[in-house]
Enzyme design. Sequence first.
Site, short mmCIF file in Angstrom:
data_model
loop_
_atom_site.label_atom_id
_atom_site.label_comp_id
_atom_site.label_asym_id
_atom_site.label_seq_id
_atom_site.Cartn_x
_atom_site.Cartn_y
_atom_site.Cartn_z
N ASP A 98 0.92 -0.54 -0.04
CA ASP A 98 0.28 -0.10 -0.05
C ASP A 98 0.86 1.51 0.02
O ASP A 98 2.39 1.27 0.30
CB ASP A 98 -1.11 -0.09 1.48
CG ASP A 98 -0.57 0.15 2.20
OD1 ASP A 98 1.15 0.34 2.69
OD2 ASP A 98 -0.50 0.21 3.76
N SER A 99 0.23 2.50 0.26
CA SER A 99 1.07 3.78 -0.24
C SER A 99 1.43 4.54 1.30
O SER A 99 2.19 4.86 0.70
CB SER A 99 0.08 4.15 -0.63
OG SER A 99 -0.52 5.77 -0.39
N GLY A 100 0.77 3.74 2.14
CA GLY A 100 1.02 4.69 3.64
C GLY A 100 -0.24 5.85 3.52
O GLY A 100 -0.16 5.91 4.44
N GLY A 101 -0.85 5.95 3.05
CA GLY A 101 -1.50 6.95 2.91
C GLY A 101 -2.94 6.70 3.88
O GLY A 101 -3.31 7.61 4.37
N PHE A 102 -3.17 5.86 4.03
CA PHE A 102 -4.03 5.52 4.61
C PHE A 102 -3.68 5.37 6.38
O PHE A 102 -4.61 5.65 7.37
CB PHE A 102 -5.08 4.29 4.45
CG PHE A 102 -6.21 3.48 5.36
CD1 PHE A 102 -7.35 3.85 5.61
CD2 PHE A 102 -5.92 2.36 6.39
CE1 PHE A 102 -8.43 3.82 6.27
CE2 PHE A 102 -6.72 2.01 6.96
CZ PHE A 102 -8.03 2.70 7.08
N ASP A 152 -3.00 8.16 -1.40
CA ASP A 152 -3.77 9.10 -1.98
C ASP A 152 -4.31 9.47 -0.29
O ASP A 152 -3.88 9.05 0.87
CB ASP A 152 -5.43 7.53 -2.43
CG ASP A 152 -5.06 6.64 -1.23
OD1 ASP A 152 -4.04 6.67 -0.40
OD2 ASP A 152 -5.89 6.32 -1.12
N GLN A 212 -11.71 7.35 -4.37
CA GLN A 212 -12.10 8.05 -3.52
C GLN A 212 -13.82 8.21 -3.23
O GLN A 212 -14.24 8.75 -4.53
CB GLN A 212 -10.90 9.06 -2.48
CG GLN A 212 -9.46 7.77 -2.34
CD GLN A 212 -9.68 7.51 -0.85
OE1 GLN A 212 -11.42 7.56 -0.14
NE2 GLN A 212 -9.37 6.33 -0.67
N GLY A 239 -11.01 4.22 0.51
CA GLY A 239 -11.90 4.76 1.85
C GLY A 239 -13.88 4.55 1.63
O GLY A 239 -14.32 4.71 1.98
N ASP A 289 -7.93 -7.75 0.63
CA ASP A 289 -7.30 -7.65 1.75
C ASP A 289 -7.82 -7.12 2.87
O ASP A 289 -8.51 -6.62 2.61
CB ASP A 289 -5.99 -6.73 1.48
CG ASP A 289 -6.16 -5.00 2.23
OD1 ASP A 289 -5.58 -4.85 3.34
OD2 ASP A 289 -6.68 -4.71 0.90
N CYS A 327 -13.69 -27.90 7.11
CA CYS A 327 -12.20 -27.94 6.82
C CYS A 327 -11.49 -28.95 6.69
O CYS A 327 -11.37 -29.21 7.24
CB CYS A 327 -12.27 -26.43 8.17
SG CYS A 327 -10.66 -26.19 7.54
N CYS A 329 -8.11 -27.95 5.98
CA CYS A 329 -6.69 -27.12 6.93
C CYS A 329 -5.72 -27.65 8.33
O CYS A 329 -6.54 -29.26 8.93
CB CYS A 329 -7.67 -26.19 7.09
SG CYS A 329 -7.50 -25.73 9.54
N CYS A 332 -7.56 -27.64 11.55
CA CYS A 332 -9.28 -28.70 12.03
C CYS A 332 -8.65 -29.47 11.22
O CYS A 332 -9.25 -31.18 12.11
CB CYS A 332 -10.14 -27.94 10.93
SG CYS A 332 -10.79 -26.86 11.29
N HIS A 358 -6.19 -21.25 10.71
CA HIS A 358 -7.19 -21.65 10.51
C HIS A 358 -8.27 -20.27 9.43
O HIS A 358 -8.71 -20.80 8.67
CB HIS A 358 -8.28 -21.62 11.15
CG HIS A 358 -9.19 -22.13 11.12
ND1 HIS A 358 -10.24 -23.43 10.16
CD2 HIS A 358 -10.83 -21.46 11.09
CE1 HIS A 358 -11.50 -23.12 9.67
NE2 HIS A 358 -11.67 -22.17 10.34
#
Lengths: 395, 395
Positions: A98-102, A152, A212, A239, A289, A327, A329, A332, A358
């Site tokens: 990510d850009s660090g903006g958030f 952003d 945005q 956003g 994400d 599941c 995994c 489990c 899990h």
Amino acid sequence: MPETKLPIAFEVESISSQARAGRLTTRRGVIETPVFMPVGTAGTVKGIRFEELEAKDLDARIILGNTYHLWLRPGMEVIKLAGGLHRFIGWDRALLTDSGGFQVWSLGALRKISEEGTEFRSHVDGSLRFLSPEVSMEVQATLGADIVMVFDECAPGKAPAADARKSMELTARWARRSRVMFDTLQDQGLDTGRNECQEGLSGAQALFGIVQGSTHHDLRRESLERTIEIGFDGYAIGGLSVGEEKPLMWEVIEEIAPLMPSGQPRYLMGVGTPEDLVEAIGRGVDMFDCVLPTRNGRNGQAFTSRGKLNVKNARWAYDTRPLDESCKCSVCRRHSRAFLRHLHQTGEMLAGILLTHHNLAFFLDTMRRVRQSIRSGDFLKFRREFIESVSVLAE
Amino acid sequence: MPETKLPIAFEVESISSQARAGRLTTRRGVIETPVFMPVGTAGTVKGIRFEELEAKDLDARIILGNTYHLWLRPGMEVIKLAGGLHRFIGWDRALLTDSGGFQVWSLGALRKISEEGTEFRSHVDGSLRFLSPEVSMEVQATLGADIVMVFDECAPGKAPAADARKSMELTARWARRSRVMFDTLQDQGLDTGRNECQEGLSGAQALFGIVQGSTHHDLRRESLERTIEIGFDGYAIGGLSVGEEKPLMWEVIEEIAPLMPSGQPRYLMGVGTPEDLVEAIGRGVDMFDCVLPTRNGRNGQAFTSRGKLNVKNARWAYDTRPLDESCKCSVCRRHSRAFLRHLHQTGEMLAGILLTHHNLAFFLDTMRRVRQSIRSGDFLKFRREFIESVSVLAE
């Protein structure tokens, strides 16, 4: 294949209702979409080894790194010397930063936003730092992730139209500056992750734009138009899930997703629960994400095909069943709710380790099943049954 | 093969100097000795998944469980319902449980020792609890570990002869009561781990006696004689590394180990550093357990072939080498000192996870190399080179 190779290739292979199943080819391998990206904030997806992320029951093809965190610690000198983020952390598959903006926006009163960029105090050592489109692009070139996000500015979920417009316009100007700086850095060869890419790709980083505009549809549409005008390898909706009512989030996605370029990946940032993912896919989103599977796992919460389950609940003390009976995994297959509850109650690290595993398995397997349902034309049926099924358990 | 099958079989296959390499066959598989047993206090070796303990670079054949901790939490009802400790935690290989004696002794002022047993307050809920040879054997039958330890009483490292004698004599009486109760429980079929054992074994639990007597050689000899007189499947040296000077520990081991039955395993409890292990093996010891690799790993300390290394040290910030350049564990194959330092500095769980893995790999690999050196008759050379090599790095 055109003369000018692109950094990524994206192909929508099936559509069922508005849900899309496709293939995103990056310089570090092919990613089936819709895809969920585990969040690796500080160069590690918290509580899980890279070997587990690669294991068959997870098989994560792309993970996230946070520019803000990595820039502050360990800092770019360390990562440059290691030869980029992939080498520093020991991960050969795809990375998105990510850009660090958030993150700086989230600092609230601790940051000051100007036309030039954002000034803030480091949460690590209190030092005054300055992040701008240019700095973010420089940092992301040093990190060398396969997908880079523009710098952003986010607006609060309930921002009035005037504030949201200001913020959206700043984001548009920052997007252009990000694009210019990104291209310059690519020309200068400063992307540490560059490779001799197979599959007709350029081997360069891909750059995604971010839409945005808060919950104002006119601003969202304008933001999308201005972002497309600049031109990016993929487009994200930013956003959202930042304090607005959920119906408003769905309205924005329903309004915007169909207008996004259909031949490029659509990424909904920071969302959400398994239900949110399935609902957003039904509105045409390809990438996600979210920290929920990892953060909630460390706090004792499991996501299962029958809903959320909190391992600390006394009702599991004698329960020899796995977290999720359907599941497959490695957690489990091996461990009971009773054991996981015991680990959580005694404060053992293994509780967080196993629940994280899990939860990621559940998120990633849900994406696999979604893709399958889209390919077989059964997405709407899958969605109905999935939403019904995960509504069973209370905590 | 005698009519009455034994619960374990032990064979010394090679001796080099006084160091022994052998095979301990338990009802859950064969264990090459000398062996190091990772400590799984509360049903988990802290910070590591069972899959990793089983992986080739560790291949731990036996781990420890702590009776005291498991008895208090989750409690025996939960473990009985799960069908014993193996099933509760999901571990099919061998388990050894201690008796709780050392743990309640460690509570200091919080416990009251009488002829009958030890009264103490639970550190979990403050409730008054009572542990005795009989209770310990009952708990250990429910846990169903493959090797059970008698309930003993420890004396402080610097205990005067009179106190140490009292303690040793109490231990001898408790050992007899442990033996009687253990046999009764076996007759009653209350051992949850009993199986149809291959290799001519009985399928029952094995019971080990513990030699006490502080640093007083006469008491140690008497304790050993009285313990052998009762008769056990193996013999442990307890009450060392509890505050006495290190040379005194070596003197006790040198005095006692050669007098221990040569056809049965000799277990030095709670010891120690890699150097300690190699030195004790040179004095005839076969089995060890210690929290050092796991506990110190969580605190940022790595054990390497070139000595101890603390990952938080600033000198590793740019160091792209693995923790140990001659280590083949999955951590050293993938990650750098710089990355591990970063994980530690940012407080990431993965720091503890990876250091724990490496440290256990180092301890277990050291045991493999020790066994090899004994088999090839090169133990003294190995010991000299090993001790020299691990003395290189300062922290």
